[in-house]
Design a protein around this motif. Structure first.
Motif, mmCIF file in Angstrom:
data_model
loop_
_atom_site.group_PDB
_atom_site.id
_atom_site.type_symbol
_atom_site.label_atom_id
_atom_site.label_comp_id
_atom_site.label_asym_id
_atom_site.label_seq_id
_atom_site.Cartn_x
_atom_site.Cartn_y
_atom_site.Cartn_z
ATOM 1 N N GLN A 89 -2.079 -5.795 9.560
ATOM 2 C CA GLN A 89 -2.595 -6.253 10.179
ATOM 3 C C GLN A 89 -3.189 -5.346 10.904
ATOM 4 N N THR A 90 -1.714 -4.494 11.154
ATOM 5 C CA THR A 90 -1.752 -3.090 11.732
ATOM 6 C C THR A 90 -3.179 -2.278 11.383
ATOM 7 N N ALA A 140 -6.119 -4.077 13.076
ATOM 8 C CA ALA A 140 -6.363 -3.368 13.821
ATOM 9 C C ALA A 140 -7.275 -2.118 14.106
ATOM 10 N N LYS A 178 -4.158 -6.810 16.108
ATOM 11 C CA LYS A 178 -3.014 -6.047 17.090
ATOM 12 C C LYS A 178 -1.769 -6.632 16.869
#
Length: 572
Positions: free
Chosen positions: A364-365, A368, A376
């Motif tokens: 997920q980072t 982002a 994010k």
């Protein structure tokens, strides 16, 4: 100690939980081809198993050594660190403009996981350097980035994070370290910091300290804190290490575990000539430091996975060879006994679930980084879960590893005790797990008016229609979250830790369900791997998830009972 890198497990998660192929479809991560990903998994696994793991016992028994001239690591550590630098392992997720490869963060997470499993204490020097890179990348001036990032990225220089002071502890706003202008754009730093991981050592050419300090006339508390770059050696004209700065390690701690990691008391400006450079804006230190801390929190959660994996491997090996008791009137290895199998399967399930959570958050980072605002927000929500639940799992699994070994687990030469001693610090540093829980209920579940958590719960519901335990836990989490959002501050904090654990188990259960579903889409998997994956996932969903339903009582009970006795009654 021996270590076998879990390459098949890591590859499976990258494909089916992280979605590495989707990340690689973006031009920014286009180099992350299947062949390169596999080469990274196998290459760092070989480094961890062949170079780092053999030093684990040496690091524990000899440890870091302090003298007035500095700190030295045991024999073999300098050569192993050189192999890490020469192999380019620190550059994977580094910025390309400063010598990095620009690959997804999740691949760098795999590297730190393997190195941590093989030798947790040693791996801390790499972990802190990665955080220093993040802080400078996001908050440092172009001049500072050009001067320091290239060698921090490669690992030729290492980085540290200097927050804690003797009188302050977790109350960072109470720090007393000072920074005064030097008259030439630089600053003079004075003060003392404690618990500084790898604050001094003989592995890297230079050590770059990121130090929180208070400038003249700054307001009290965290609002008045600034962040400074303070190197061990001042840069020469060509950027290479020059004259020694006025910073020194005055002692190292004698700790329960991670003996290969020097935990230093650092003194700045004893002769009033310690030079530092401001990172970001004056009085903007906490914002810059949190960039480094959030990176570190994800990696500390990963340390829980690292030790859980190492402890599980050791326990399986012991249980397979230790003959005790009988089954069907024949001598049997303890692996054949039901309670030992229960413990080993729990170790497997917890380790795989915590790894899935850590990898998913890293993915997920990465999304982002590509501009996905929802990813994010989800990474922000998951960060305290990764740190707290990952380290709690590490402690539980290491303790189970001692139990599987029986009396031999309490004897140092088996190595089981070292796993437990090493990981016990992880729920404490980089913000205690209680602080993570407070962050979750105080800030994260209310992000975007609660929509970030609601979106996660909707995704879980969509994937778990055929799993009654997960559906029940999701409903419980939703109700508990709404209760906490409307509760008083004390009541919210009183329920914060049970709620964090409940939500973590829910998310992990969902990710284990996704892996179960992926098994049906990946028929070419090794049958032994698929069999264990299926059993571990079912164990987690059928046995661990129902346990979490009971946490709702603690999450919503409030603080009244906690304050029903006077302070002096605790000593009764």
């Amino acid at each position: 100690m021996t270590y076998t890198p879990p390459v098949a497990e890591q590859s499976f998660l990258l494909r089916h939980v992280v979605g590495i192929d989707a990340l690689a479809s973006h031009p920014r991560f286009g180099e992350a081809t299947p062949d390169l990903v596999q080469a990274i998994l196998e290459g760092v696994g070989a480094l961890a198993a062949g170079t780092f793991a053999p030093l684990n016992r040496v690091g524990d028994e000899i440890g870091a050594t302090w003298t007035p001239d500095g700190v030295t690591l045991p024999p073999g550590f300098r050569e192993a660190y050189r192999a890490y630098v020469d192999g380019g392992w620190g550059t994977l997720a580094g910025p390309p403009e400063h010598g990095g490869q620009g690959l997804p963060l999740v691949l760098a997470s795999v590297v730190l996981e393997d190195l941590g499993s093989a030798n947790m204490g040693f791996s801390l020097v790499m972990m802190l350097s990665a955080g220093a890179v993040e802080a400078l990348k996001h908050h440092g001036s172009a001049e500072l980035q050009q001067l320091w990032l290239p060698k921090l990225v490669t690992g030729e220089f290492s980085g540290t994070m200097n927050l804690t002071e003797p009188q302050a502890g977790s109350d960072v706003g109470a720090l007393k370290t000072k920074a005064v202008p030097n008259g030439d754009g630089r600053w003079r730093i004075s003060g003392q910091k404690i618990f500084i991981t790898f604050g001094e050592h003989d592995l890297a050419e230079n050590i770059v300290h990121l130090v929180l300090a208070r400038t003249p006339d700054a307001p009290p508390g965290t609002r008045g804190i600034s962040l400074f770059l303070v190197p061990k050696f001042l840069p020469a004209a060509d950027g290479s290490p020059g004259a020694r700065n006025d910073v020194r390690c005055v002692s190292i701690e004698h700790k329960m575990g991670i003996h290969a990691s020097p935990t230093c008391v650092m003194s700045y400006g004893d002769e009033d000539r310690c030079i530092g450079w401001l990172i970001g804006e004056e009085q903007g230190g906490m914002r810059a430091m949190f960039t480094m801390m959030n990176n570190a929190r994800l990696n500390v959660g990963l340390q829980g996975v690292s030790i859980a994996e190492a402890a599980t491997q050791a326990a399986v090996a012991y249980a397979s060879g230790r003959v005790q008791g009988a089954r069907d009137s024949r001598p049997a290895a303890i692996l054949q006994h039901p309670d030992v199998r229960r413990m080993l399967l729990r170790m497997k399930a917890l380790t795989q679930a915590a790894r899935a959570l850590a990898y998913y958050a890293a993915g997920q980072t990465d999304r982002a980084t590509l501009g996905d605002a929802a990813a994010k927000a989800r990474a922000d929500l998951l960060t305290p879960l990764v740190k707290a639940y990952g380290t709690d799992v590490g402690v539980e699994v290491a303790s189970l590893g001692v139990q599987v070994h029986g009396g031999m687990g309490y004897i140092e030469e088996t190595g089981a005790a070292q796993h437990l001693r090493d990981i016990r610090i992880a729920p404490i540093y980089e913000g205690t797990n209680g602080i993570q829980a407070a962050d979750l209920v105080g800030r994260k579940i209310g992000l975007d008016g609660g929509e970030v958590l609601a979106a996660l719960l909707r995704d879980i519901a969509a994937d778990t229609e055929d799993e009654p335990a997960l559906r029940a836990l999701a409903a419980t989490a939703d109700g508990a979250a709404k209760h906490l959002l409307s509760a008083s501050p004390d009541d919210r904090l009183a329920g914060s830790y049970p709620f964090l654990t409940l939500l973590s188990i829910l998310v992990c259960g969902w990710l284990m369900k996704r892996q179960l579903d992926a098994l049906e889409r990946d028929p070419e998997l090794d049958p032994r791997f698929a069999s264990m994956k299926r059993a571990a996932a079912r164990f987690y969903i059928d046995r661990v998830v129902p346990e979490a339903l009971g946490l709702a009582a603690g999450a919503t009970a409030g603080a009244a009972l906690l304050y029903s006795v006077e302070e002096d009654a605790f000593a009764a």
